[in-house]
Scaffold this motif. Structure first.
Motif, PDB file in Angstrom:
ATOM      1  N   ALA A 161       7.995  -1.969  -8.718  1.00  0.00           N
ATOM      2  CA  ALA A 161       6.926  -3.016  -9.300  1.00  0.00           C
ATOM      3  C   ALA A 161       6.475  -4.070  -8.033  1.00  0.00           C
ATOM      4  O   ALA A 161       8.128  -4.100  -7.230  1.00  0.00           O
ATOM      5  CB  ALA A 161       7.075  -3.613 -10.057  1.00  0.00           C
ATOM      6  N   PRO A 209      -1.564   1.106 -15.140  1.00  0.00           N
ATOM      7  CA  PRO A 209      -0.982   0.240 -15.087  1.00  0.00           C
ATOM      8  C   PRO A 209      -0.984   0.376 -14.047  1.00  0.00           C
ATOM      9  O   PRO A 209      -0.801  -1.230 -13.529  1.00  0.00           O
ATOM     10  CB  PRO A 209       0.036   0.254 -16.144  1.00  0.00           C
ATOM     11  N   LYS A 210      -0.869   0.941 -12.995  1.00  0.00           N
ATOM     12  CA  LYS A 210      -0.072   0.587 -11.488  1.00  0.00           C
ATOM     13  C   LYS A 210      -0.997  -0.078 -10.349  1.00  0.00           C
ATOM     14  O   LYS A 210      -1.140  -1.057 -10.209  1.00  0.00           O
ATOM     15  CB  LYS A 210       0.785   1.801 -11.292  1.00  0.00           C
ATOM     16  N   GLU A 245      -1.965  -3.392 -11.646  1.00  0.00           N
ATOM     17  CA  GLU A 245      -0.749  -4.348 -11.002  1.00  0.00           C
ATOM     18  C   GLU A 245      -1.194  -4.667 -10.007  1.00  0.00           C
ATOM     19  O   GLU A 245      -0.834  -5.232  -9.282  1.00  0.00           O
ATOM     20  CB  GLU A 245       0.426  -3.635 -11.347  1.00  0.00           C
ATOM     21  N   TYR A 246      -1.427  -3.110  -9.012  1.00  0.00           N
ATOM     22  CA  TYR A 246      -1.635  -3.443  -7.668  1.00  0.00           C
ATOM     23  C   TYR A 246      -2.508  -5.015  -7.371  1.00  0.00           C
ATOM     24  O   TYR A 246      -2.871  -4.933  -6.475  1.00  0.00           O
ATOM     25  CB  TYR A 246      -1.969  -2.196  -7.717  1.00  0.00           C
ATOM     26  N   LEU A 266      -2.109  -8.688  -7.774  1.00  0.00           N
ATOM     27  CA  LEU A 266      -1.249  -8.655  -6.961  1.00  0.00           C
ATOM     28  C   LEU A 266      -2.087  -8.972  -5.725  1.00  0.00           C
ATOM     29  O   LEU A 266      -2.115  -9.995  -5.208  1.00  0.00           O
ATOM     30  CB  LEU A 266      -0.309  -7.867  -6.678  1.00  0.00           C
TER      31      LEU A 266
END
Length: 263
Positions: free
Chosen positions: A192, A226-227, A230-231, A234
Motif C-alpha cells: 500500500a 483496487p490496487k 489506489e495508485y 495517490l
C-alpha cells in the motif's frame, strides 16, 4: 491516434504552479533560474494525449513552469500547421524544443529533461540500482500497457468500419484484462502507498500514470482493480499532476465512462 476521443472542446487552459513571495532567497534564485531556462522551451501539445501529458508532468516535476506552449485542436493537428512541422517533421504531438535541441518522442523528452536538470526539482531516477532496474522495467512495460489500452479505447478510430471484427474486439479486450491484472499484481507486491518502482515517485510514474488515468477516465472500475485505483488516487494528488491535468477533463469530469465500465 493519440487524439482519438481527446477533445470535446477546442480550447483549454493550462494551470501552472506558482511560487510564493515568501520563498527563501535560495528558493527564489532557483525559481528565477528555472523560469529563465523554461522561456527557451516550446511545447506543442493536445489535451488528453497520453504522450503529451508525460512531458508536461516532467516539466512540472523539474520546476520548469513558464515554458512556451500551445494546445492544438484536432482540426489544427490534422491540417499539419507549419508551426508543428518546423519542430516535428513527422507532424506528431508532442513536439518539444529546448533552444536548438528537439526531442519529440515523449520518453526521450523525459530522459532528456531528467539528465539536463538532474539537480533541479524532483529526483526521478533513484540512486539504488535495484530500484533503477525496476523503474526501467516498468517504464518500458508502460509502452505495452499504453498500446493494449489504446487498441480497446480507440478501436473505432484505429480501424475503419468495414475492417472491424467482433473477434478482434474480443481479443483486444482479453489482452487488456491480462495486462491490467499484471499491473494489479505489481502494485500488490509493492504494498500500500507505493509508486510503480518503490516508495519514491520516479520516471516510471511520470510516463505510466497518464495511461492509468486515461483508463479510469474511460470507466475502469476501482472496485475491480483496487490496487490500480489506489495508485491512481495517490498520484493524481501530486501538484505536477494537478497542474497538468487535461483541460477538457476539467471541463467535463465524467468523460466517456461507459467504454470500460464492464471490464
Amino acid at each position: 491516434m493519440w487524439w482519438a476521443g481527446a477533445w470535446k472542446r477546442k480550447t483549454g487552459f493550462c494551470v501552472f504552479q506558482l511560487y510564493s513571495s515568501l520563498c527563501s532567497p535560495d528558493t527564489t534564485a532557483v525559481a528565477l533560474h528555472s523560469e529563465t531556462m523554461a522561456k527557451d522551451m516550446t511545447l506543442l501539445w493536445a489535451s488528453g494525449s497520453v504522450p503529451c501529458w508525460r512531458v508536461m508532468i516532467m516539466l512540472e516535476e523539474k520546476q520548469l513552469q513558464g515554458y512556451n506552449h500551445r494546445q492544438l485542436s484536432i482540426e489544427e493537428f490534422m491540417n499539419k500547421p507549419q508551426e508543428l512541422l518546423d519542430i516535428n517533421l513527422r507532424g506528431q504531438l508532442p513536439s518539444f524544443k529546448h533552444g536548438n535541441i528537439v526531442v519529440n518522442e515523449s520518453y526521450g523528452a523525459c530522459f532528456y529533461l531528467e539528465s539536463k536538470f538532474k539537480n533541479q526539482g524532483t529526483k526521478l531516477i533513484p540512486d539504488d540500482t535495484d530500484q533503477q532496474a525496476l523503474m526501467y522495467q516498468r517504464m518500458f512495460e508502460g509502452l505495452t500497457f499504453y498500446d493494449k489500452a489504446a487498441t480497446v479505447v480507440y478501436y473505432e478510430y484505429y480501424v475503419p468500419e468495414g475492417e472491424r471484427h467482433d473477434s478482434a474486439v474480443k481479443r483486444n479486450k482479453e489482452a487488456l484484462v491480462t495486462e491490467l491484472k499484471l499491473w494489479e499484481g505489481y502494485l500488490q507486491k509493492l504494498g500500500a502507498g507505493s509508486y510503480l518502482a518503490g516508495p519514491s515517485f520516479t520516471l516510471a510514474d511520470v510516463v505510466v500514470f497518464p495511461t492509468v488515468a486515461n483508463l479510469f477516465r474511460y470507466g475502469l472500475s476501482a472496485q475491480r482493480y483496487p490496487k490500480l485505483g489506489e495508485y491512481y488516487g495517490l498520484v493524481k494528488e501530486r501538484p505536477s499532476i494537478k497542474a497538468s491535468w487535461p483541460p477538457h477533463w476539467v471541463e467535463d469530469p465524467k468523460g466517456d465512462e461507459d467504454t470500460l465500465k464492464d471490464f
